[in-house]
Each structure stands twice: as C-alpha cells, then as structure tokens.
Design a protein around this motif. Structure first.
Motif, PDB file in Angstrom:
ATOM      1  N   PRO A 447       0.550  -1.203   0.129  1.00  9.87           N
ATOM      2  CA  PRO A 447       0.292   0.066  -0.421  1.00  9.87           C
ATOM      3  C   PRO A 447       1.344   1.046   0.348  1.00  9.87           C
ATOM      4  O   PRO A 447       1.682   1.646   0.505  1.00  9.87           O
ATOM      5  CB  PRO A 447      -0.579   0.010   1.174  1.00  9.87           C
ATOM      6  N   VAL A 448       0.546   2.283  -1.040  1.00  8.65           N
ATOM      7  CA  VAL A 448       1.493   3.396  -1.011  1.00  8.65           C
ATOM      8  C   VAL A 448       0.145   4.464  -0.807  1.00  8.65           C
ATOM      9  O   VAL A 448      -0.826   4.552  -1.252  1.00  8.65           O
ATOM     10  CB  VAL A 448       2.165   3.558  -2.338  1.00  8.65           C
ATOM     11  N   GLU A 449       0.424   6.021  -0.034  1.00 11.51           N
ATOM     12  CA  GLU A 449      -0.024   6.694   0.040  1.00 11.51           C
ATOM     13  C   GLU A 449       0.136   7.746  -0.720  1.00 11.51           C
ATOM     14  O   GLU A 449       1.262   8.266  -0.099  1.00 11.51           O
ATOM     15  CB  GLU A 449      -1.146   7.363   1.206  1.00 11.51           C
ATOM     16  N   VAL A 450      -0.335   8.763  -1.605  1.00 10.90           N
ATOM     17  CA  VAL A 450       0.236  10.040  -1.938  1.00 10.90           C
ATOM     18  C   VAL A 450      -0.814  11.340  -1.716  1.00 10.90           C
ATOM     19  O   VAL A 450      -1.811  11.212  -1.827  1.00 10.90           O
ATOM     20  CB  VAL A 450       0.596   9.942  -3.455  1.00 10.90           C
ATOM     21  N   GLN A 451      -0.050  12.212  -0.615  1.00 11.90           N
ATOM     22  CA  GLN A 451      -0.996  13.112   0.354  1.00 11.90           C
ATOM     23  C   GLN A 451      -0.371  13.814  -2.023  1.00 11.90           C
ATOM     24  O   GLN A 451       0.437  14.520  -1.712  1.00 11.90           O
ATOM     25  CB  GLN A 451      -0.714  13.985   0.828  1.00 11.90           C
ATOM     26  N   THR A 452      -1.579  14.616  -2.109  1.00 11.16           N
ATOM     27  CA  THR A 452      -1.535  15.405  -3.251  1.00 11.16           C
ATOM     28  C   THR A 452      -2.332  17.330  -2.486  1.00 11.16           C
ATOM     29  O   THR A 452      -3.035  16.961  -1.892  1.00 11.16           O
ATOM     30  CB  THR A 452      -2.532  15.599  -4.743  1.00 11.16           C
ATOM     31  N   ALA A 453      -1.945  17.830  -3.563  1.00 15.85           N
ATOM     32  CA  ALA A 453      -3.232  19.077  -3.338  1.00 15.85           C
ATOM     33  C   ALA A 453      -4.426  18.910  -3.885  1.00 15.85           C
ATOM     34  O   ALA A 453      -5.393  19.983  -2.823  1.00 15.85           O
ATOM     35  CB  ALA A 453      -2.986  20.393  -4.359  1.00 15.85           C
ATOM     36  N   ALA A 454      -5.318  18.305  -4.060  1.00 16.00           N
ATOM     37  CA  ALA A 454      -7.111  17.804  -4.116  1.00 16.00           C
ATOM     38  C   ALA A 454      -6.718  16.298  -2.978  1.00 16.00           C
ATOM     39  O   ALA A 454      -8.261  16.725  -2.776  1.00 16.00           O
ATOM     40  CB  ALA A 454      -6.872  17.492  -5.429  1.00 16.00           C
ATOM     41  N   GLY A 455      -6.197  16.121  -1.860  1.00 20.24           N
ATOM     42  CA  GLY A 455      -6.423  15.105  -0.889  1.00 20.24           C
ATOM     43  C   GLY A 455      -5.629  13.941  -1.336  1.00 20.24           C
ATOM     44  O   GLY A 455      -4.384  13.853  -2.010  1.00 20.24           O
ATOM     45  N   THR A 456      -5.507  12.849  -0.281  1.00 19.76           N
ATOM     46  CA  THR A 456      -5.275  12.126  -0.432  1.00 19.76           C
ATOM     47  C   THR A 456      -5.737  10.282  -1.761  1.00 19.76           C
ATOM     48  O   THR A 456      -6.570  10.368  -0.832  1.00 19.76           O
ATOM     49  CB  THR A 456      -4.675  10.861   1.104  1.00 19.76           C
ATOM     50  N   GLU A 457      -4.529  10.229  -1.928  1.00 21.65           N
ATOM     51  CA  GLU A 457      -4.740   9.283  -2.737  1.00 21.65           C
ATOM     52  C   GLU A 457      -4.021   7.247  -2.668  1.00 21.65           C
ATOM     53  O   GLU A 457      -3.205   7.682  -2.232  1.00 21.65           O
ATOM     54  CB  GLU A 457      -4.093   9.370  -5.046  1.00 21.65           C
ATOM     55  N   ALA A 475      -4.052  12.753  -9.614  1.00 25.36           N
ATOM     56  CA  ALA A 475      -5.244  13.734  -9.986  1.00 25.36           C
ATOM     57  C   ALA A 475      -4.308  15.020 -10.147  1.00 25.36           C
ATOM     58  O   ALA A 475      -4.773  15.896 -10.262  1.00 25.36           O
ATOM     59  CB  ALA A 475      -6.712  13.256  -9.442  1.00 25.36           C
ATOM     60  N   ALA A 476      -3.442  15.230  -9.031  1.00 21.10           N
ATOM     61  CA  ALA A 476      -2.883  16.955  -8.925  1.00 21.10           C
ATOM     62  C   ALA A 476      -1.368  16.441  -8.378  1.00 21.10           C
ATOM     63  O   ALA A 476      -0.823  15.930  -7.779  1.00 21.10           O
ATOM     64  CB  ALA A 476      -4.177  17.140  -7.637  1.00 21.10           C
ATOM     65  N   THR A 477      -0.936  17.666  -8.153  1.00 19.70           N
ATOM     66  CA  THR A 477       0.155  18.186  -7.661  1.00 19.70           C
ATOM     67  C   THR A 477       0.414  17.146  -5.876  1.00 19.70           C
ATOM     68  O   THR A 477       0.239  16.885  -5.506  1.00 19.70           O
ATOM     69  CB  THR A 477       0.316  19.134  -7.160  1.00 19.70           C
ATOM     70  N   PRO A 478       1.688  16.143  -6.285  1.00 18.08           N
ATOM     71  CA  PRO A 478       1.548  15.514  -5.547  1.00 18.08           C
ATOM     72  C   PRO A 478       2.703  16.169  -4.204  1.00 18.08           C
ATOM     73  O   PRO A 478       3.320  17.618  -4.188  1.00 18.08           O
ATOM     74  CB  PRO A 478       2.932  14.174  -5.393  1.00 18.08           C
ATOM     75  N   ARG A 479       2.536  16.144  -3.013  1.00 18.20           N
ATOM     76  CA  ARG A 479       2.889  17.319  -1.616  1.00 18.20           C
ATOM     77  C   ARG A 479       3.750  15.905  -0.537  1.00 18.20           C
ATOM     78  O   ARG A 479       4.641  16.356  -0.474  1.00 18.20           O
ATOM     79  CB  ARG A 479       2.144  18.062  -1.059  1.00 18.20           C
ATOM     80  N   ALA A 480       3.676  14.572  -0.701  1.00 14.80           N
ATOM     81  CA  ALA A 480       4.094  13.656   0.418  1.00 14.80           C
ATOM     82  C   ALA A 480       3.370  12.298   0.002  1.00 14.80           C
ATOM     83  O   ALA A 480       2.817  12.294  -0.891  1.00 14.80           O
ATOM     84  CB  ALA A 480       3.609  14.079   1.551  1.00 14.80           C
ATOM     85  N   LEU A 481       4.695  11.559   0.724  1.00 14.40           N
ATOM     86  CA  LEU A 481       4.408   9.616   0.041  1.00 14.40           C
ATOM     87  C   LEU A 481       4.741   9.511   1.327  1.00 14.40           C
ATOM     88  O   LEU A 481       5.586   9.579   1.679  1.00 14.40           O
ATOM     89  CB  LEU A 481       5.056   9.860  -1.256  1.00 14.40           C
TER      90      LEU A 481
END
Length: 651
Positions: A447-457, A475-481
């Motif tokens: 499992p991998v979570e990516v926090q983006t400008a639009a929310g968590t994927e 779907a949006a610019t990544p901020r953290a993983l």
C-alpha cells in the motif's frame, strides 16, 4: 442424598443405546472439597488392540471386557477387543490434586473442581484419531453445581446436592468437567441455552454476559454458519485462566468484571466454537500447524477493532508488528511450527502473524471472496480435522485464484520482509519511486499513500523481486508519499516505527536483569525479574554491574527508586523521565542505551510496591511506560514513534 440418587438412577434408565464407534457412558460422583472422584465408565470399543491410561492418583477397582476380567498394570489397561467390538466396564476412583494457579492438568478443592479433557480423568485409548461420543452423568454435594461440555440433557437439584447429565453424540472431543459454588442464570436465545455460572458477588454481571453472548453468536453465525453447539456457558474460575471449551468458557474470577474480558476475551472464546471446536485443528496436508488461533484473532479481536474504526484497527495491526519487532531472531519460528501459546514468543507468531496473514489475504482477494471462502470452509470441514491446506482450497474456490505461493511464503518462512524507500521524486503529475525489500524476496502488494493538493490517494504496488521502480500518476500535484502507513503488511518495522516497549527486554534471553535493592525489596525484585523474563533469566546484583558486561544485550534495572536512580547514573544510562517522577507507588519505563539496545527500569517506593507488580506487570509487554498504585496500573502508554524512512515530503 437418597432422593438425589433415586432421581439419578431414573435418569440413567432413560439413557439411549450405544453410539457407533468409541463411546463413553460415564457415571461420576465428584466431591470437590474432599477432592474425591469416583467413576464408572461403560466404554464401547471397536475391534482391535487398545492401550488405555488413567491419570496418576486414580486406581482401578474393577475392569471387565464383555463381563470378563481385564488385567490392569498400574494406570495402564491393555485391551484386545474381538470382531464386532466390545464393552469395557471400568470402576475407578482417587484423590484429585489440589486446585492451584499451576493446575493445568486438573484438580479439586473448596472452590470447586477442574477436570479438562485429555488429562486422563477418563480412560483414553492411545493413538485415537477420532474423538469419542459420550454421555456423562454427574452428582456433586451442595453447594456445588457441576457443568460439562456437551448438551445439557437433564438436571436435578435438591437440598442434598445436584445431579446432571450432559451428552455429545458428535465427534468433538472428550468431556471436560467443572464444579463450583455458582449462582446459575439462564436465558434461551433462538433455541440456544445461554448460561452464566458466577460466584454470588458477581451476579450483577450475568445479564451483560448473556447479552454479549447472544449478540456475538448471532453475528458470527450470520458470517460463518449456524452455531454448532446446543448453547454457551460462562464459568467463573478460581484459577487465573481464560480458557475455551466446546460450548463454554472458563474465566478467572478476579478478571470477570474487567471490561476487556467482555470486549475482547469473551468474543474470542465464543468464536472458538467454530474454529478449533467445530472444526478441529489437523496436521494433514503440506502445511501443519495451528490455524485456529490466528483465524479467531482476526475474526473476533480484529473485527471488534474494525468496528470501532480505522484508527483502532490500525492500532491493532501496529501492536502486532511492534510485538514482532521485539522478538529476537533466535526465538522466531514459522507458522507451520506453531501449535499453542506456550510463551509470548509463540503467541506473537501464532496469533499476531497468523491474523495478519488473514488481513493480507482479504486485501488480496477481496472481502466478498474472503467471506465466501470462510463459509465454504465451515460447510466442508465442520466436526472434522482441517489444516492450512483446507483453508487454501476454500479461498481458492471462492476467489478463482491460485493462492499456493501466498500461503507458502507466509506459512513456511521464518522472518518477515523489510521495506526500504530507496528513492522518490515528483515526476510531472505523479511520483517516481523505487521500493526495495530484504531478501529472500516475498510477493507483496504494497500500500502506498500519496498526499496531493486535491487530497489523499491510495495505491497498491506489486513488489515481487528485491527492487521495483514505478511511476504513480496522480490527479493533482504530489506533496508527500508514505509506504504502508496503515501497517497493512506483515513486515519488519523501519527505524522510527518501533519505539521501545517492555517486550524488547523481556523476550530476549540474552537480557540481563539487575537487582537494585537490599533485604526484602531485593527478594521482591528478584521474583519480579524472574516473572518478567519469558524463559531464561540472567540476574545480577547492582554492585556487580559495571556497564561493560555484554553491552549489546538488553538490560533491566529493578528495585527501589533511589537505588535505581543511582545505578542508572553510574552506568551512564537514561534516567527516569520527568513525566513519571513522583507518581504512584512504582514507575516503569523503557529507553535505549547509548549502544542503542533496549533498557527497562522498574523503580518502586518499597518492597510491598515491588511485590504488588508480580502478577500485573508481565501482562503489559506492549507498553513503553506505566505508573502503578499498588497492583493497579493507573497510567500507561507507548512512546511516540520517530520519523519513518518510509515517508517523504516533496515540499
């Protein structure tokens, strides 16, 4: 007593004929307070040579095979039964051992009697593959009540005592028999007889226990299949135990009022009526081992955590992984080697790792296929022996997938993979990352979570070799993983994910425990050190500790507060945290030594405070620190985790 005996004889006259195969018809007179047991057993045996044994302390007065005397050699009865089978009629009696906290093989006393199956209180043929059917008639004097596994057939109570008959016509297990001065509360629920057998001061607990029993049985029956026994009974035990048997549970009297017993222990034991009792643990197939504890932990304990929300479920998964992180490599084992919880190390593998296997399997095949596989397994294997292979086949049929490699890696390997985030960077509208795992490689769905400008994927990446480089489009610019931030994989925790806990010291046979006290306090500290050590114990006196002996090994310092403080300072070890100073009658905390090894300290106000920790403290192995008032933990917690190398910020 004459009225009671006449009534019992009337009940016996109504007994049915012999069942096919091995069958006991037992008439038992049990006096718990006198520790006296008298038994007559009409044992139907199939043709062949049998060797039966009774427990030490029981003596055979008469043994007749189809009316002819049988030679008895001590507690062994060699019997050859002719074609067509025969009836062995035995009369035997004896004095039971005292019922003490160490009574694992049964015993009796003023507080009752405990005669579990398999301990020789009834004659059992050696090398018997199929459990017998049986009928058990018991009488006990007042004020005792007798309870056994099996179906309640009839009971009679008068001023002189109590007589009762239980029976089991199916292949479950030998009877277990209990007695106590209990107050009985009964409720019929959907045709099931639910009962509590509690000491009088616990009577107010009865309705809560009956409510929870009914709800748990209904919920699990809807998920698995019909409840397999005629009812469920809860017995208050004079022993410090929590044990499950077919159709009942035997729980220590002091802990009966505690919330965790109702919230976690009772649902766990009820579920064992499907897993372990309804389907027996078998050794057949490619993969031996006890699957029932892991499946029960997953479907009872973990399901209760899930019902409280994802934070609780994540916390339980993290607890299992922290337990495993504390397990020394030399005490690790494969799941195929797990048989029963004989110590904490076995529990970490047989309960925690096995429960994580089922959690990962559900994620792999989906909830619908998982639940279908559970129902299929129950329908095909109830009242039979079953093993890991049978579970695999049920889940394969439900999912339409080959699950052999999945089960093979988690069942037969010792150890767990360790993950490394070797690199991660923003790549346009996405993230390019490289994952590595320790060898030999497992097949992992990471499992991998990516926090983006639009929310968590949330994404799942396949890692079947030692390393994989992938790009995740977002779907949006990544901020953290973050890699496996919810602890959904069974793995070795990365540095920073596993703060020190008591188990880091108590599980390690190389640990040294230093007594920092004199006189009676030293005796209490030494006894506590022996209780905390899960196996071998190395105990040293404070004046022999120079800080250089085995600097790589975990260390425990146990004793009086002032002596503990002075010894830690002399050895250059971390002192008591300010948050614990001056609190309670005893403070317990963990830390890391300058060499990075675990440290456990126990600082008490006096000898009585140390003595009070003997029973409770070993049960808090998952904690980093505790404050005690006498024997009661009034505060506790786990130190905050550090920064995980499996997380990265792009800002």
């Amino acid at each position: 007593m004459r009225t009671l005996l006449l009534a019992l004889c009337g009940i016996l006259a109504a007994a049915p004929g012999w069942a096919a195969g091995l069958h006991h018809d037992l008439t038992v007179a049990l006096d718990p307070a006198a520790r006296r047991l008298e038994v007559e057993d009409r044992l139907r045996l199939p043709a062949g040579t049998h060797r039966l044994r009774l427990a030490p302390g029981l003596a055979v007065a008469e043994a007749l095979l189809d009316g002819k005397p049988v030679a008895v050699r001590g507690n062994a009865l060699p019997v050859t039964v002719p074609e067509g089978g025969g009836e062995l009629r035995l009369r035997y009696a004896g004095t039971l051992p005292p019922l003490t906290p160490e009574s694992r093989g049964g015993g009796g006393g003023a507080e009752g009697a405990y005669l579990p199956a398999g301990t020789g209180w009834i004659p059992t043929p050696e090398n018997t593959e199929t459990p017998p059917s049986w009928r058990l008639s018991v009488r006990v004097p007042a004020p005792f009540v007798a309870v056994a596994t099996g179906r309640l057939v009839e009971e009679i109570r008068d001023g002189a005592g109590y007589a009762v008959i239980f029976a089991e016509d199916r292949s479950v297990e030998e009877p277990s028999l209990f007695a106590g001065p209990w107050q009985v509360t009964e409720r019929m629920h959907n045709g099931l007889r639910l009962r509590t057998h509690l000491h009088p001061e616990q009577a107010a607990l009865a309705e809560d226990y009956l409510d929870l029993s009914a709800r748990t049985i209904d919920a699990q029956a809807a998920r698995i299949g019909a409840y397999p026994f005629a009812g469920f009974a809860i017995l208050s035990a004079p022993l410090p135990v929590g044990l499950g048997f077919p159709g009942l549970t035997y729980i220590g009297r002091p802990v009966m009022p505690l919330p965790f017993i109702r919230a976690q222990s009772l649902p766990h034991e009820i579920l064992h009526n499907w897993w372990g009792n309804g389907v027996r643990v078998g050794e057949g197939g490619n993969w031996p081992g006890n699957w029932s504890e892991g499946l029960t932990t997953f479907m009872a304990d973990y399901a209760a955590a899930e019902a409280r929300g994802e934070d609780a479920a994540r916390g339980m998964r993290l607890d299992w992984l922290r337990d495993y992180a504390a397990l020394p490599a030399e005490r690790d084992s494969a799941l195929t080697d797990f048989r029963a919880k004989v110590h904490d190390a076995a529990q970490i593998v047989g309960y925690g790792k096995a429960a994580m296997l089922f959690h990962m399997l559900r994620a792999e095949i989906g909830t619908e296929a998982f639940d279908t596989g559970i129902r299929r397994f129950w329908e095909e294997k109830r009242f039979q022996d079953a093993g890991w292979d049978d579970l695999r086949r049920a889940f394969e049929a439900a999912s339409g997938r080959d699950l052999g490699p999945f089960f093979e890696q988690w069942l037969t390997r010792v150890g767990a993979p360790a993950l490394e985030l070797a690199g991660a960077k923003v790549d346009g509208e996405g993230v390019a990352l490289t994952l590595r795992q320790s060898g030999p490689a497992y097949g992992l769905a990471v499992p991998v979570e990516v926090q983006t400008a639009a929310g968590t994927e949330r994404h799942t990446l396949r890692l079947d070799g030692r390393e994989a480089t992938v790009t995740i489009r977002t779907a949006a610019t990544p901020r953290a993983l973050a890699v496996d931030p919810g602890f959904g994989l069974f793995r070795r925790l990365a540095p920073g994910e596993a703060p020190p806990t008591l188990r880091d010291v108590t599980l390690d046979h190389a640990a040294t425990m230093i007594v920092a006290a004199d006189g009676p306090a030293a005796e209490a500290a030494r006894a506590l050190a022996e209780r905390l050590a899960d196996g071998k114990t190395r105990i040293a006196a404070a004046d022999s500790a120079d800080g250089r002996a085995n600097p790589a090994a975990p260390l425990a310092v146990i004793g009086m507060a002032g002596e503990v403080d002075r010894l830690l300072a002399r050895l250059g070890l971390p002192p008591m945290p300010d948050s614990l100073k001056g609190r309670g009658t005893a403070r317990v905390w963990t830390a890391r030594t300058p060499q990075g090894r675990p440290l456990l300290a126990v600082a008490a106000d006096d000898a009585a405070a140390l003595q009070a920790l003997l029973r409770p403290l070993p049960h808090y192995g998952r904690q980093s620190w505790l404050v005690f008032e006498g024997a009661r933990a009034v505060d506790r917690g786990v130190w905050p985790a550090g920064d995980s190398p499996l997380r990265v910020s792009f800002e």
